[in-house]
Design a protein around this motif. Structure first.
Motif, mmCIF file in Angstrom:
data_model
loop_
_atom_site.group_PDB
_atom_site.id
_atom_site.type_symbol
_atom_site.label_atom_id
_atom_site.label_comp_id
_atom_site.label_asym_id
_atom_site.label_seq_id
_atom_site.Cartn_x
_atom_site.Cartn_y
_atom_site.Cartn_z
ATOM 1 N N PHE A 123 0.839 -1.203 0.000
ATOM 2 C CA PHE A 123 0.000 0.000 0.000
ATOM 3 C C PHE A 123 0.877 1.257 0.000
ATOM 4 C CE2 PHE A 123 -2.255 3.422 2.196
ATOM 5 C CZ PHE A 123 -3.380 3.528 1.391
ATOM 6 N N ILE A 124 1.834 1.302 0.901
ATOM 7 C CA ILE A 124 2.677 2.499 1.025
ATOM 8 C C ILE A 124 3.495 2.712 -0.247
ATOM 9 C CG2 ILE A 124 4.744 3.381 2.213
ATOM 10 C CD1 ILE A 124 3.487 2.588 4.817
ATOM 11 N N GLU A 125 4.105 1.643 -0.750
ATOM 12 C CA GLU A 125 4.963 1.813 -1.925
ATOM 13 C C GLU A 125 4.163 2.166 -3.175
ATOM 14 O OE1 GLU A 125 8.930 -0.482 -0.409
ATOM 15 O OE2 GLU A 125 7.994 -1.224 -2.233
ATOM 16 N N CYS A 126 2.967 1.609 -3.313
ATOM 17 C CA CYS A 126 2.112 1.988 -4.451
ATOM 18 C C CYS A 126 1.675 3.445 -4.286
ATOM 19 C CB CYS A 126 0.871 1.102 -4.531
ATOM 20 S SG CYS A 126 1.221 -0.548 -5.129
ATOM 21 N N MET A 127 1.429 3.814 -3.058
ATOM 22 C CA MET A 127 0.970 5.175 -2.790
ATOM 23 C C MET A 127 2.014 6.213 -3.200
ATOM 24 S SD MET A 127 -0.328 6.426 0.870
ATOM 25 C CE MET A 127 1.001 7.566 1.089
ATOM 26 N N VAL A 128 3.253 5.972 -2.829
ATOM 27 C CA VAL A 128 4.286 6.980 -3.098
ATOM 28 C C VAL A 128 4.937 6.812 -4.478
ATOM 29 C CG1 VAL A 128 4.787 7.355 -0.660
ATOM 30 C CG2 VAL A 128 6.150 5.701 -1.923
ATOM 31 N N GLY A 129 4.546 5.781 -5.191
ATOM 32 C CA GLY A 129 5.061 5.615 -6.551
ATOM 33 C C GLY A 129 6.310 4.744 -6.647
ATOM 34 N N LEU A 130 6.650 4.042 -5.567
ATOM 35 C CA LEU A 130 7.816 3.148 -5.628
ATOM 36 C C LEU A 130 7.447 1.806 -6.262
ATOM 37 C CD1 LEU A 130 9.447 3.797 -2.130
ATOM 38 C CD2 LEU A 130 10.380 4.402 -4.364
ATOM 39 N N ARG A 131 6.152 1.488 -6.251
ATOM 40 C CA ARG A 131 5.659 0.293 -6.946
ATOM 41 C C ARG A 131 4.536 0.719 -7.854
ATOM 42 N NH1 ARG A 131 5.505 -5.092 -3.119
ATOM 43 N NH2 ARG A 131 7.123 -4.195 -1.830
ATOM 44 N N LYS A 132 4.435 0.041 -8.988
ATOM 45 C CA LYS A 132 3.382 0.387 -9.945
ATOM 46 C C LYS A 132 2.048 -0.131 -9.421
ATOM 47 C CE LYS A 132 2.890 0.178 -14.984
ATOM 48 N NZ LYS A 132 1.543 0.607 -14.877
ATOM 49 N N ARG A 133 1.058 0.751 -9.393
ATOM 50 C CA ARG A 133 -0.261 0.270 -8.975
ATOM 51 C C ARG A 133 -1.076 -0.146 -10.198
ATOM 52 N NH1 ARG A 133 -1.171 6.346 -8.646
ATOM 53 N NH2 ARG A 133 0.460 6.613 -7.112
ATOM 54 N N ASP A 134 -2.040 -1.035 -10.002
ATOM 55 C CA ASP A 134 -2.893 -1.458 -11.112
ATOM 56 C C ASP A 134 -3.940 -0.386 -11.394
ATOM 57 O OD1 ASP A 134 -1.485 -3.791 -10.961
ATOM 58 O OD2 ASP A 134 -2.990 -4.821 -9.748
ATOM 59 N N LYS A 135 -4.410 0.239 -10.331
ATOM 60 C CA LYS A 135 -5.502 1.205 -10.454
ATOM 61 C C LYS A 135 -5.391 2.191 -9.303
ATOM 62 C CE LYS A 135 -10.117 0.870 -9.798
ATOM 63 N NZ LYS A 135 -11.238 0.143 -9.300
ATOM 64 N N GLY A 136 -5.981 3.364 -9.488
ATOM 65 C CA GLY A 136 -6.061 4.298 -8.372
ATOM 66 C C GLY A 136 -5.292 5.585 -8.599
ATOM 67 N N THR A 137 -5.712 6.620 -7.879
ATOM 68 C CA THR A 137 -4.991 7.895 -7.954
ATOM 69 C C THR A 137 -4.572 8.316 -6.553
ATOM 70 O OG1 THR A 137 -7.110 9.040 -7.827
ATOM 71 C CG2 THR A 137 -6.135 8.866 -10.013
ATOM 72 N N VAL A 138 -3.462 9.020 -6.499
ATOM 73 C CA VAL A 138 -2.973 9.547 -5.223
ATOM 74 C C VAL A 138 -2.622 11.009 -5.411
ATOM 75 C CG1 VAL A 138 -1.230 9.326 -3.408
ATOM 76 C CG2 VAL A 138 -2.020 7.283 -4.611
ATOM 77 N N LYS A 139 -3.212 11.833 -4.549
ATOM 78 C CA LYS A 139 -2.898 13.261 -4.579
ATOM 79 C C LYS A 139 -2.285 13.629 -3.240
ATOM 80 C CE LYS A 139 -6.273 15.828 -7.207
ATOM 81 N NZ LYS A 139 -7.479 16.620 -7.078
ATOM 82 N N ILE A 140 -1.134 14.272 -3.285
ATOM 83 C CA ILE A 140 -0.510 14.717 -2.046
ATOM 84 C C ILE A 140 -0.379 16.231 -2.112
ATOM 85 C CG2 ILE A 140 1.566 14.588 -0.614
ATOM 86 C CD1 ILE A 140 1.857 11.682 -1.492
ATOM 87 N N MET A 141 -0.986 16.921 -1.171
ATOM 88 C CA MET A 141 -1.054 18.382 -1.175
ATOM 89 C C MET A 141 -1.476 18.887 -2.565
ATOM 90 S SD MET A 141 2.104 19.439 1.248
ATOM 91 C CE MET A 141 1.668 21.158 1.436
ATOM 92 N N ASN A 142 -2.538 18.273 -3.046
ATOM 93 C CA ASN A 142 -3.124 18.655 -4.340
ATOM 94 C C ASN A 142 -2.246 18.380 -5.558
ATOM 95 O OD1 ASN A 142 -5.706 19.371 -3.730
ATOM 96 N ND2 ASN A 142 -5.079 21.397 -3.008
ATOM 97 N N VAL A 143 -1.189 17.615 -5.369
ATOM 98 C CA VAL A 143 -0.326 17.275 -6.501
ATOM 99 C C VAL A 143 -0.544 15.796 -6.838
ATOM 100 C CG1 VAL A 143 2.055 17.127 -7.312
ATOM 101 C CG2 VAL A 143 1.394 18.958 -5.743
ATOM 102 N N LEU A 144 -0.841 15.525 -8.086
ATOM 103 C CA LEU A 144 -1.023 14.130 -8.504
ATOM 104 C C LEU A 144 0.349 13.455 -8.557
ATOM 105 C CD1 LEU A 144 -3.673 14.234 -11.372
ATOM 106 C CD2 LEU A 144 -3.783 12.808 -9.332
ATOM 107 N N THR A 145 0.506 12.390 -7.800
ATOM 108 C CA THR A 145 1.846 11.802 -7.658
ATOM 109 C C THR A 145 2.393 11.237 -8.972
ATOM 110 O OG1 THR A 145 0.859 9.741 -6.964
ATOM 111 C CG2 THR A 145 1.587 11.217 -5.222
ATOM 112 N N ASP A 146 1.512 10.659 -9.787
ATOM 113 C CA ASP A 146 1.993 10.008 -11.010
ATOM 114 C C ASP A 146 2.685 10.971 -11.967
ATOM 115 O OD1 ASP A 146 1.149 7.650 -10.184
ATOM 116 O OD2 ASP A 146 -0.709 7.598 -11.327
ATOM 117 N N GLU A 147 2.121 12.169 -12.046
ATOM 118 C CA GLU A 147 2.627 13.100 -13.055
ATOM 119 C C GLU A 147 3.693 14.044 -12.527
ATOM 120 O OE1 GLU A 147 -1.051 14.958 -14.080
ATOM 121 O OE2 GLU A 147 -1.916 13.026 -14.606
ATOM 122 N N ASN A 148 3.904 14.049 -11.221
ATOM 123 C CA ASN A 148 4.774 15.083 -10.641
ATOM 124 C C ASN A 148 5.761 14.522 -9.614
ATOM 125 O OD1 ASN A 148 3.300 17.576 -11.740
ATOM 126 N ND2 ASN A 148 1.662 16.397 -10.805
#
Ligand SMILES: Nc1ncnc2c1ncn2[C@@H]1O[C@H](COP(=O)(O)OP(=O)(O)OP(=O)(O)O)[C@@H](O)[C@H]1O
Length: 244
Positions: free
Chosen positions: A43-68
């Motif tokens: 969960f943590i590694e998919c959340m922060v982008g260290l592991r590829k997730r199959d589905k889902g979005t994560v925004k941290i302080m309004n920043v989309l993690t995948d793109e930034n």
């Protein structure tokens, strides 16, 4: 502060994380609780982008993690795995190396003082005890002075004094306004430290709330009223029985 939506991850067609959503508020210590193998690291590694997730979005302080990822790197501090350390470097060399990855980092001496690493600064990583290494990994997570700290089982396998020292350190960071997301399988740790917790079981969050809320809601008359009882009630298994 942290918005996770519909995060899903499978290994070999087995869903370990099943459509999880979560909202961590600024300034809180949030705990992900689960037994060994529940999927906390995934969960943590998919959340922060260290592991590829199959589905889902994560925004941290309004920043989309995948793109930034570059922007996110300056907002969050993630406790690295032990394998990312160079065994033949000293504690000081290690901290200098990680600090060089940031344009702005916190004072290494202050950080070593805070985490009782100062006396160890000339020691090689390979000769550190488990507790000393763990403190070094937390120092590395802190080095870019992140607003959000993400720690995967930060006190796992440590002796009680070191655990308590780390609890005090994390409480101090919270008082300074940091947001902390950590995973743990220690119920006493979650009760002592966390403002809110999510119990991860069978790929889902079985419950989310303050430790007090979960204790009130999920413990039964005649049984001990603590988080461990609530956990057992929710997951149907004895926590200790499920560990290595
Ligand atoms: N890379 C991988 N490939 C296949 N299965 C994996 C992989 N990583 C983890 N798993 C499996 O996924 C499940 C969840 O593992 P994960 O490490 O996320 O759990 P955890 O709650 O962090 O456990 P622990 O407390 O033991 O670290 C386990 O059954 C594990 O064996």
């Amino acid at each position: 502060m942290i918005f996770v939506e519909n995060l899903t991850k499978s290994y070999d067609n087995i869903k370990v994380i099943d459509d999880l959503s979560l909202n961590v508020q600024g300034g809180e210590i949030f705990g992900i609780l689960g037994r060994n193998g529940a999927g906390k690291t995934t969960f943590i590694e998919c959340m922060v982008g260290l592991r590829k997730r199959d589905k889902g979005t994560v925004k941290i302080m309004n920043v989309l993690t995948d793109e930034n990822q570059e922007q996110i790197k300056h907002i969050i501090g993630v406790q690295p795995q032990e394998a990312s350390l160079f065994q033949r470097q000293t504690v000081l060399e290690t901290l200098k190396l990680f600090s060089s990855f940031y344009s702005q980092s916190i004072d290494i001496n202050d950080l070593m003082e805070e985490l009782n690493l100062k006396d160890l600064e000339k020691k090689l990583v390979k000769s550190l005890s488990k507790g000393q290494k763990q403190r070094l990994l937390i120092a590395i997570a802190m080095i870019g002075d992140p607003k959000i700290l993400i720690l995967d089982e930060p006190t796992s396998g440590l002796d009680p004094q070191v655990r308590i020292m780390l609890w005090e350190f994390l409480k101090k960071l919270k008082n300074q306004g940091k947001t902390i997301l950590l995973s743990t399988h220690y119920m006493d740790e979650a009760e002592e430290l966390c403002d809110r917790v999510a119990i991860l079981h069978d790929g889902k969050f079985a419950a989310v709330g303050t430790p007090k809320e979960l204790i009130e809601k999920y413990t039964v008359e005649g049984k001990k009223r603590n988080l461990e009882s609530a956990f057992i009630h929710l997951t149907g298994k004895d926590l200790r029985g499920g560990f290595d």
